[in-house]
Design a protein around this motif. Structure first.
Motif, PDB file in Angstrom:
ATOM      1  N   LEU A 142       0.812  -1.217   0.000  1.00  0.00           N
ATOM      2  CA  LEU A 142       0.000   0.000   0.000  1.00  0.00           C
ATOM      3  C   LEU A 142       0.848   1.271   0.000  1.00  0.00           C
ATOM      4  N   VAL A 143       2.119   1.137   0.278  1.00  0.00           N
ATOM      5  CA  VAL A 143       3.008   2.299   0.236  1.00  0.00           C
ATOM      6  C   VAL A 143       3.513   2.526  -1.180  1.00  0.00           C
ATOM      7  N   ARG A 144       4.013   1.453  -1.800  1.00  0.00           N
ATOM      8  CA  ARG A 144       4.544   1.571  -3.171  1.00  0.00           C
ATOM      9  C   ARG A 144       3.466   1.373  -4.236  1.00  0.00           C
ATOM     10  N   ARG A 145       2.233   1.049  -3.786  1.00  0.00           N
ATOM     11  CA  ARG A 145       1.100   0.846  -4.699  1.00  0.00           C
ATOM     12  C   ARG A 145       1.411  -0.239  -5.731  1.00  0.00           C
ATOM     13  N   LYS A 146       1.946  -1.355  -5.236  1.00  0.00           N
ATOM     14  CA  LYS A 146       2.276  -2.486  -6.100  1.00  0.00           C
ATOM     15  C   LYS A 146       1.465  -3.708  -5.681  1.00  0.00           C
ATOM     16  N   VAL A 147       1.090  -4.505  -6.673  1.00  0.00           N
ATOM     17  CA  VAL A 147       0.245  -5.677  -6.442  1.00  0.00           C
ATOM     18  C   VAL A 147       0.995  -6.931  -6.887  1.00  0.00           C
ATOM     19  N   PHE A 148       0.951  -7.964  -6.034  1.00  0.00           N
ATOM     20  CA  PHE A 148       1.637  -9.222  -6.336  1.00  0.00           C
ATOM     21  C   PHE A 148       0.661 -10.379  -6.176  1.00  0.00           C
ATOM     22  N   ASN A 149       0.793 -11.345  -7.066  1.00  0.00           N
ATOM     23  CA  ASN A 149      -0.022 -12.557  -6.979  1.00  0.00           C
ATOM     24  C   ASN A 149       0.909 -13.743  -7.152  1.00  0.00           C
ATOM     25  N   ALA A 150       0.917 -14.626  -6.144  1.00  0.00           N
ATOM     26  CA  ALA A 150       1.822 -15.782  -6.132  1.00  0.00           C
ATOM     27  C   ALA A 150       3.270 -15.340  -6.317  1.00  0.00           C
ATOM     28  N   ILE A 156      -1.467  -3.296 -12.842  1.00  0.00           N
ATOM     29  CA  ILE A 156      -2.854  -2.852 -12.921  1.00  0.00           C
ATOM     30  C   ILE A 156      -2.889  -1.347 -13.160  1.00  0.00           C
ATOM     31  N   THR A 157      -3.984  -0.891 -13.727  1.00  0.00           N
ATOM     32  CA  THR A 157      -4.135   0.526 -14.068  1.00  0.00           C
ATOM     33  C   THR A 157      -4.443   1.339 -12.815  1.00  0.00           C
ATOM     34  N   LEU A 196     -18.228  -0.329 -13.401  1.00  0.00           N
ATOM     35  CA  LEU A 196     -17.775  -1.314 -12.418  1.00  0.00           C
ATOM     36  C   LEU A 196     -17.667  -2.706 -13.032  1.00  0.00           C
ATOM     37  N   ARG A 197     -18.656  -3.085 -13.815  1.00  0.00           N
ATOM     38  CA  ARG A 197     -18.624  -4.422 -14.418  1.00  0.00           C
ATOM     39  C   ARG A 197     -17.374  -4.599 -15.266  1.00  0.00           C
ATOM     40  N   ILE A 198     -17.020  -3.569 -16.017  1.00  0.00           N
ATOM     41  CA  ILE A 198     -15.848  -3.644 -16.895  1.00  0.00           C
ATOM     42  C   ILE A 198     -14.562  -3.755 -16.085  1.00  0.00           C
ATOM     43  N   TYR A 199     -14.388  -2.849 -15.126  1.00  0.00           N
ATOM     44  CA  TYR A 199     -13.128  -2.806 -14.381  1.00  0.00           C
ATOM     45  C   TYR A 199     -12.991  -3.945 -13.382  1.00  0.00           C
ATOM     46  N   ARG A 204     -10.449  -9.151 -12.024  1.00  0.00           N
ATOM     47  CA  ARG A 204     -10.564 -10.600 -11.815  1.00  0.00           C
ATOM     48  C   ARG A 204      -9.668 -11.373 -12.780  1.00  0.00           C
ATOM     49  N   HIS A 205      -9.588 -10.916 -14.029  1.00  0.00           N
ATOM     50  CA  HIS A 205      -8.743 -11.605 -14.998  1.00  0.00           C
ATOM     51  C   HIS A 205      -7.263 -11.508 -14.606  1.00  0.00           C
ATOM     52  N   LYS A 206      -6.908 -10.449 -13.894  1.00  0.00           N
ATOM     53  CA  LYS A 206      -5.513 -10.268 -13.488  1.00  0.00           C
ATOM     54  C   LYS A 206      -5.188 -10.947 -12.163  1.00  0.00           C
TER      55      LYS A 206
END
Length: 232
Positions: A142-150, A156-157, A196-199, A204-206
């Motif tokens: 939340l500080v660097r605004r980075k997202v990680f999965n596995a 992400i935009t 909302l549906r689009i984003y 979810r795809h990401k």
């Protein structure tokens, strides 16, 4: 807050429901105080300083929506609505008035306990101002605004990140479509649900292994979205 034994205020006019809630929650270690109408409940919020409120909408003196609005003028105390009113519009009105979550009667004690725990986790997160959020294999810095999965960074935009950060702020709880639209796109777009549906579909795809069967980003049909915060 007494973390070991949090104090819950139950505002409910039906004695049988109050008795069931008290028995169920006391057995799980919660401390309980009770009010049979809205006026008494608002007074007890000031005098007894509960950690959390369970509120019925159909009270004999003040409608639960009005109680929620008045409560929000006093405190940011977590509020769980527990009501027989199951229509989506009732849920949206309660959440827009300031409630944090909504369950309909009849309800299961296990789910109720899980929802209450989620509410307390939200309070703990806001107090500790955690720099990271983790659930399952999803991690957000939340500080660097980075997202990680596995362990892998997910690009992400800015809009996707704003949506995700709002859901993180309310993790485990439902956030209405109206609230998300207002915070991300502005009040003039509160009826543009297709945004909302689009984003959310893109997120979810990401983030999801199977976007058609999401583990993290759940839809509360007709109401909004919930980020699951206890995925193992």
């Amino acid at each position: 807050m007494n973390k070991a034994n949090p104090l819950i205020l139950i505002i409910e006019d039906d004695p049988q429901t109050r008795r069931f809630l008290k028995t169920t929650l006391c057995n799980r270690g919660w401390r309980i105080i009770e009010a049979e109408n809205g006026k008494t409940g608002l007074s007890m919020i000031k005098s007894d300083s509960p950690d959390l409120v369970i509120l019925d909408l159909g009270l004999p003196d003040i409608d639960g929506i009005s109680v929620t609005q008045r409560l929000r003028q006093l405190s940011d105390l977590p509020v769980l609505i527990l009501s027989a009113r199951s229509q989506e519009q009732n849920k949206i009105m309660a959440l827009d008035a300031g409630a944090d979550d909504y369950m309909t009667k009849p309800f299961g004690s296990g789910e109720l306990h899980a929802r209450l725990q989620a509410l307390l986790r939200r309070v703990t997160r806001s107090i500790s101002s955690s720099e990271t959020f983790e659930t399952g294999q999803l991690k957000v810095d939340l500080v660097r605004r980075k997202v990680f999965n596995a362990g892998n960074e997910v690009h992400i935009t800015p809009i996707e990140y704003r949506l995700l950060s709002i859901l993180i702020r309310h993790a485990g709880l439902v956030v209405t479509q109206r609230q998300l639209l207002k915070e991300v796109w502005g009040v003039e777009h509160i009826h543009d649900q297709h945004y909302l549906r689009i984003y959310m579909g893109q997120l979810r795809h990401k983030l999801e292994v199977n976007p058609a069967r999401p583990r993290y980003l759940l839809t509360e049909v007709g109401v909004g979205y919930r980020l699951v915060d206890d995925v193992s």
